[in-house]
Design an enzyme around this catalytic site. Structure first.
Site, PDB file in Angstrom:
ATOM      1  N   GLU A   1      46.100  50.999  55.878  1.00 52.16           N
ATOM      2  CA  GLU A   1      45.163  50.266  55.040  1.00 52.16           C
ATOM      3  C   GLU A   1      45.475  48.786  55.219  1.00 52.16           C
ATOM      4  OE1 GLU A   1      44.794  52.488  51.170  1.00 52.16           O
ATOM      5  OE2 GLU A   1      44.684  50.422  50.457  1.00 52.16           O
TER       6      GLU A   1
ATOM      7  N   ASP B   1      44.812  43.307  41.413  1.00 51.27           N
ATOM      8  CA  ASP B   1      46.144  43.305  42.010  1.00 51.27           C
ATOM      9  C   ASP B   1      47.188  42.630  41.154  1.00 51.27           C
ATOM     10  OD1 ASP B   1      45.854  44.645  44.586  1.00 51.27           O
ATOM     11  OD2 ASP B   1      44.426  43.051  45.027  1.00 51.27           O
TER      12      ASP B   1
END
Lengths: 407, 275
Positions: free
Chosen positions: B49, B60
């Protein structure tokens, strides 16, 4: 940018069921937040149809905020410019000194209905933070305010106010440490505390239903202006002017007039050092369509879609985006969007104080600067209503600094 | 057969769980990042990824935020990530690559061009964190036209009705975000993941990856019981962050790289041991 969109039958029907205003708005959030956002929407739509909800809202609006705020004929300003009649909608007289309290009362009532037990909010200048901390004190809910590190330093009095009101102020160091970073951090907190927390967003931005909900609560401003103006002068004003950061006070004033084609609407963005300089907060006149903070709208961004920092003398306008309904009204040209520089706002700030004995916040000083540009060339039977959406006590340090005065 | 499907099928036949490793594209610089990418498969990464850096990564935690800031400071763009993918594909045509990021840079790049380039350069799937099913149609259709999978996310807050909505347009695999929180947060409660995974399993045959809060080989082993794959991100990125202190443009054989690659080997070893 797209080609001229088709004129809708009404400008007051948005958003559609999925929260879009044309291509703008929507719910661009992580899946973790989606169920919660749908829950907020459901709770708000139920509240909106519940007369008891509005009875309670009106009670606080009248007895706590001090509504309706006066519509004041600024005769000295009118004389000074020698043209149009100028009126101030005095939302700076509200409790906490700005219009932010209107949507804070509305949203905290929604949060209570949802059974939420903790409130979070972002703030730039601290006005929305203070208003949120205020209603949290009133409703006895713990409250965490996210504020960029840079803003914590330049808005120390408001940080202290929030703490006095019982809020926890969390300084955000990520990014540039300003309003957009505070909003990112509030979103991160929300996603981590979905079960008990309500995010009390401070403007007509963010994912659906926030732009619609905040607009509805702020529309009290425009509804009052309609009534007050008709009662005293008959008919409708000719031009409405309001400053725009995220766009809550402007949409609150404009929305009840969107379907009155004879009423000209002007939104004043923060031009910073000038839109051409690249250092500004004018998302519509100097930005491009994009996606951030849960919404599709106009943003300041680079060619790769990275969001740029905004610049404005006014911390309350220092945001690189704008509410999606404004983006839509901009494309439809229903509202004219202009910009005013830091310097022009600073001059208008002083002029308003001297002419009318009202120290405006730097945000509506932008609106007044634009009024100053247009009033003189308009006839004396032209009526301009400007939203004086906040008072300037919080800004005296910034202004003194700019004028080279040591306090 | 598509690379993603092939990988999951082959792992299933070996009764193994996939290790999906997340690295931020261009972190700490494009050269070093490419070296890391190239080294990942031989260390045991089954699917890679690659994060597309964004200035405002709202889902995040601090570790990946900083990785994005380093990558942007190093001049990383989506175009440069495609260049990295092209360079990677010259040496490796079997390991699936999934790009992960936020909507704005993708829209700015141009959704159709992005989808074309994914297909042309060898990207197999795309995750756009802030495109829930309600908003992903434009990107999903563009990718679908190019036979690139749009990977959808499922969260602990997703109820059964929404789960069906998500499954209705899902392809490639499903990504179960195991905690209501941001990347790099504490590990999820195992019972909660077990229950959610079982519910998802009932409704679909698509492979299921579990991510968020998985840091150690032990975490990976535990979580792998509930799906077909585990995603590890922050703990790898944390090790990459330490490379920056040393020097730029490291090759995969540079001694400093060992800490990153040993971590991947340990994660992979733990999954193989539990096979």
């Amino acid at each position: 940018m797209q080609s001229e969109p088709k004129r809708p039958n009404s400008y007051r029907k948005g958003p559609d069921e999925s929260g879009h205003f044309g291509p703008y708005g929507g719910r661009f959030v992580a899946e973790t937040l989606m169920p919660l956002i749908l829950e907020v929407e459901k709770a708000y739509l139920e509240a909106r149809d519940d007369i008891k909800f509005w009875v309670e809202f009106d009670k606080y609006a009248k007895h706590y905020i001090g509504r309706p705020s006066p519509l004041y004929h600024a005769e000295k300003a009118t004389q000074h410019f020698g043209g149009a009649q100028i009126y101030f909608k005095r939302d700076e007289l509200n409790h906490t000194g700005a219009h932010k309290i209107n949507h804070c009362i509305g949203q905290i009532l929604v949060a209570k209905r949802m059974g939420k037990t903790r409130i979070i909010a972002e703030t730039g200048a601290g006005q929305h933070g203070v208003a949120t901390a205020t209603v949290c004190a009133l409703f006895d809910l713990p409250c965490t305010i996210f504020m960029g590190e840079t803003d914590v330093q330049r808005q120390a009095p408001n940080v202290f106010r929030m703490k006095l009101l019982g809020a926890e102020v969390r300084s955000v160091t990520s990014g540039a440490g300003t309003l957009k970073d505070a909003m990112n951090e509030a979103m991160r907190d929300w996603v981590s505390n979905v079960h008990d927390t309500y995010y009390l967003i401070g403007t007509v931005a963010g994912p659906h239903p926030f732009p619609m909900m905040v607009r509805d609560f702020q529309s009290v401003i425009g509804k009052e202006v309609r009534e007050q103006f008709a009662d005293r002068y008959g008919g409708l004003p000719d031009t409405l002017v309001a400053c725009i950061g995220g766009g809550s006070n402007a949409l609150g004033l404009f929305h009840p007039f969107l379907d009155d084609p004879d009423v000209k609407l002007i939104g004043v963005e923060a031009g910073g050092h000038g839109v051409a300089s690249g250092e500004h907060a004018a998302s519509l006149t100097g930005g491009t369509p994009g996606i951030l903070h849960g919404m599709s709208s106009y943003f300041l961004q680079d060619e790769h879609g990275q969001i740029k920092d905004a610049h404005s003398i006014s911390a309350g306008l220092d945001y690189p985006g704008i509410g999606p309904e404004h983006a839509w009204l901009f494309d439809h040209k229903r509202v004219e969007y202009v910009s005013v520089t830091d310097e022009e706002a600073l001059d208008a700030f002083q002029l308003c104080a001297k002419l009318e004995g009202i120290i405006p916040a730097l945000e509506p000083a932008h609106a007044f600067a634009h009024v100053a540009k247009i009033a003189g060339s308009l006839p004396s039977d032209h009526h301009i209503v400007m939203n004086l959406c906040g008072r300037g006590d919080k800004d005296i340090f910034t202004v003194a600094d700019k004028l080279g005065v040591k306090l | 057969m598509k690379r993603l499907a092939k990988t999951f099928e082959s792992l299933r036949s070996q009764k193994r769980k996939a290790l999906i490793t997340f690295v931020m594209g261009g972190d700490p610089d494009v050269g070093t990042s490419l070296s890391i990418l190239k080294a990942l498969p031989s260390c045991g990464a089954d699917i890679i990824e690659i994060g597309m850096p964004f200035s405002d990564p709202m889902a995040d935690g601090p570790v990946i935020q900083l990785a994005g800031e380093r990558a942007l400071a190093g001049g990383c763009t989506i175009a440069k990530i495609f260049d990295m993918v092209v360079a990677f594909r010259k040496e490796n045509s079997s390991t699936p690559i999934v790009l992960m990021g936020y909507a704005n840079p993708v829209y700015r790049y141009g959704v159709d061009k992005f989808a074309h380039d994914c297909a042309d350069f060898g990207v197999d799937g795309v995750i756009v964190v802030d495109l829930p099913p309600e908003e992903d149609q434009i990107v999903r259709e563009a990718l679908g036209n190019q036979f690139v999978d749009m990977i959808r996310l499922i969260a602990p807050t997703t109820d059964e009705a929404r789960l069906q909505t998500i499954l209705d347009g899902a392809s490639g695999f499903l990504y179960y975000v195991s905690i209501a929180g941001i990347t790099g947060a504490a590990k999820a409660n195992l019972d909660s993941v077990r229950a959610h995974a079982a519910l998802i399993r009932e409704k679909t045959d698509l492979p299921l990856a579990v991510g968020f809060g998985i840091k150690t080989p032990n975490d990976a082993q535990e979580m792998s019981a509930f799906g077909d794959a585990v995603v590890v991100g922050s703990s790898i990125v944390e090790k990459i962050a330490q490379l920056r202190e040393k020097s730029d443009r490291l090759g995969q054989d540079a001694p400093e790289m060992a800490a990153v690659l040993d971590h991947i080997r340990a994660l992979s070893g733990a999954l193989k041991a539990s096979a």
